[in-house]
Design a protein around this motif. Structure first.
Motif, PDB file in Angstrom:
ATOM      1  N   PRO A   1       3.948   1.350  -4.842  1.00  0.00           N
ATOM      2  CA  PRO A   1       3.596   0.125  -5.560  1.00  0.00           C
ATOM      3  C   PRO A   1       4.294   0.060  -6.911  1.00  0.00           C
ATOM      4  CG  PRO A   1       1.647   1.224  -4.711  1.00  0.00           C
ATOM      5  CD  PRO A   1       2.787   2.168  -4.523  1.00  0.00           C
ATOM      6  N   PRO A   2       4.529  -1.149  -7.414  1.00  0.00           N
ATOM      7  CA  PRO A   2       5.144  -1.269  -8.741  1.00  0.00           C
ATOM      8  C   PRO A   2       4.224  -0.729  -9.821  1.00  0.00           C
ATOM      9  CG  PRO A   2       4.396  -3.405  -7.947  1.00  0.00           C
ATOM     10  CD  PRO A   2       4.259  -2.443  -6.801  1.00  0.00           C
ATOM     11  N   ARG A   3       4.791  -0.511 -10.983  1.00  0.00           N
ATOM     12  CA  ARG A   3       4.020   0.018 -12.108  1.00  0.00           C
ATOM     13  C   ARG A   3       2.916  -0.966 -12.475  1.00  0.00           C
ATOM     14  NH1 ARG A   3       6.340   3.979 -15.131  1.00  0.00           N
ATOM     15  NH2 ARG A   3       5.360   3.188 -17.012  1.00  0.00           N
ATOM     16  N   ASN A   4       1.804  -0.429 -12.930  1.00  0.00           N
ATOM     17  CA  ASN A   4       0.647  -1.251 -13.289  1.00  0.00           C
ATOM     18  C   ASN A   4       0.864  -1.854 -14.668  1.00  0.00           C
ATOM     19  OD1 ASN A   4      -1.778  -2.469 -13.510  1.00  0.00           O
ATOM     20  ND2 ASN A   4      -2.999  -0.590 -13.603  1.00  0.00           N
TER      21      ASN A   4
ATOM     22  N   GLU B   1       4.104  -8.598  -6.472  1.00  0.00           N
ATOM     23  CA  GLU B   1       5.379  -7.875  -6.523  1.00  0.00           C
ATOM     24  C   GLU B   1       5.593  -7.066  -5.248  1.00  0.00           C
ATOM     25  OE1 GLU B   1       7.768  -8.035  -8.681  1.00  0.00           O
ATOM     26  OE2 GLU B   1       6.736  -9.485  -9.977  1.00  0.00           O
ATOM     27  N   ARG B   2       4.522  -6.560  -4.681  1.00  0.00           N
ATOM     28  CA  ARG B   2       4.656  -5.775  -3.447  1.00  0.00           C
ATOM     29  C   ARG B   2       5.071  -6.673  -2.277  1.00  0.00           C
ATOM     30  NH1 ARG B   2       4.049  -0.701  -1.833  1.00  0.00           N
ATOM     31  NH2 ARG B   2       3.058  -0.251   0.181  1.00  0.00           N
TER      32      ARG B   2
ATOM     33  N   ARG C   1       0.453  -6.983  -9.142  1.00  0.00           N
ATOM     34  CA  ARG C   1       1.048  -5.852  -8.433  1.00  0.00           C
ATOM     35  C   ARG C   1       1.186  -6.168  -6.936  1.00  0.00           C
ATOM     36  NH1 ARG C   1      -2.140  -0.524  -9.799  1.00  0.00           N
ATOM     37  NH2 ARG C   1      -0.264   0.483  -8.948  1.00  0.00           N
TER      38      ARG C   1
ATOM     39  N   ASP D   1      -4.188  -8.108 -12.994  1.00  0.00           N
ATOM     40  CA  ASP D   1      -3.135  -7.108 -12.889  1.00  0.00           C
ATOM     41  C   ASP D   1      -2.959  -6.634 -11.455  1.00  0.00           C
ATOM     42  OD1 ASP D   1      -5.604  -5.776 -12.985  1.00  0.00           O
ATOM     43  OD2 ASP D   1      -4.702  -3.952 -13.804  1.00  0.00           O
TER      44      ASP D   1
ATOM     45  N   LEU E   1      -3.041  -1.733  -2.259  1.00  0.00           N
ATOM     46  CA  LEU E   1      -1.665  -1.540  -2.716  1.00  0.00           C
ATOM     47  C   LEU E   1      -0.890  -0.584  -1.817  1.00  0.00           C
ATOM     48  CD1 LEU E   1      -2.208  -1.379  -6.562  1.00  0.00           C
ATOM     49  CD2 LEU E   1      -0.747  -3.024  -5.369  1.00  0.00           C
TER      50      LEU E   1
END
Length: 236
Positions: A224-227, A83-84, A80, A76, A57
């Motif tokens: 990184p976006p929220r988990n 989204e990254r 993530r 999950d 990530l």
């Protein structure tokens, strides 16, 4: 700019003949080469490492090799990473990594291929010679021994097709395909079965380095976006 080479690292740990070919793992061969061929900070992550998810990530460009353990990568984490990529992270997917959960999530198809395990001779033909990923690559790039991947290949129409391969049995394959997903660039490059010495070829490592250059964002990607839990069932 942070490049992370991810390797499932299963075959090297469990099969002596693969370990003999790649004693430091596929990642251990590719990472020093990328560090020498690009100006980036190159590190590695393997699926057997604790905390490998946070390592991947942190990448601005992620190089991904996987084979037998696709379904063990948590949903999950895949979400993530997806989204990254949408946020700008580059992704270079190698060989059987094209069937990974991450690739399927980004492309929206099964990414299934026809294949034949053996010692096929592969000729990688450049079909977009002006593309940066093809810079300095011989025409054709000759790989004397590799696994055969053949059409049909269940991927969306590539934004750009850079390489097409031909094999001993007459099969053809779209072996170098580019996509844009959100702000991120994705490159699929199929040569590189673990039982063949493909990554020992300097020309193959040059393709991967060129792809890292091409996929790299203009600036490092943010945190990184929220988990958050990925939606269930929207991709397989």
């Amino acid at each position: 700019m942070r490049v992370v080479v991810f390797n499932e690292n299963h075959h090297e740990r469990t099969r002596p003949e693969v370990r003999a070919r790649y004693p430091d793992g596929i990642h251990g061969l590719l990472a020093p080469s990328l560090a020498a061929l690009t100006p980036y900070d190159v590190t590695t992550a393997t699926q057997d490492q604790d905390g490998y998810g946070e390592r991947v990530l942190g990448a601005d460009v992620l190089v991904w090799w996987g084979h037998l353990r696709h379904e063990e990568v948590p949903r999950d984490l895949v979400e993530r990473l997806r989204e990254r990529v949408l946020g700008g992270m580059g992704l270079v997917v190698l060989h059987s990594g094209i069937g990974s959960r991450l690739t399927r999530a980004l492309l929206g198809t099964s990414c299934a291929v026809r294949w034949r395990h053996g010692d096929d001779r592969q000729l990688v033909w450049t079909v977009k010679p002006g593309h940066p990923i093809a810079a300095g690559i011989p025409q054709p790039l000759v790989i004397e021994e590799d696994e055969m991947y053949g059409e049909p290949f269940d991927i969306p129409e590539p934004d750009e097709l850079v390489f097409v391969s031909g094999f001993t049995g007459g099969e053809v394959f779209r072996s170098g395909a580019c996509y844009t997903r959100g702000a991120g660039r994705v490159f699929l490059f199929s040569p590189g079965d673990q039982e063949c010495p493909v990554y020992h070829l300097p020309e193959v490592r040059q393709v991967i380095a060129n792809a890292v250059w091409w996929a790299a964002p203009a600036a490092p990607v943010g945190p990184p976006p929220r988990n958050e839990q990925a939606p269930v069932g929207w991709w397989r």
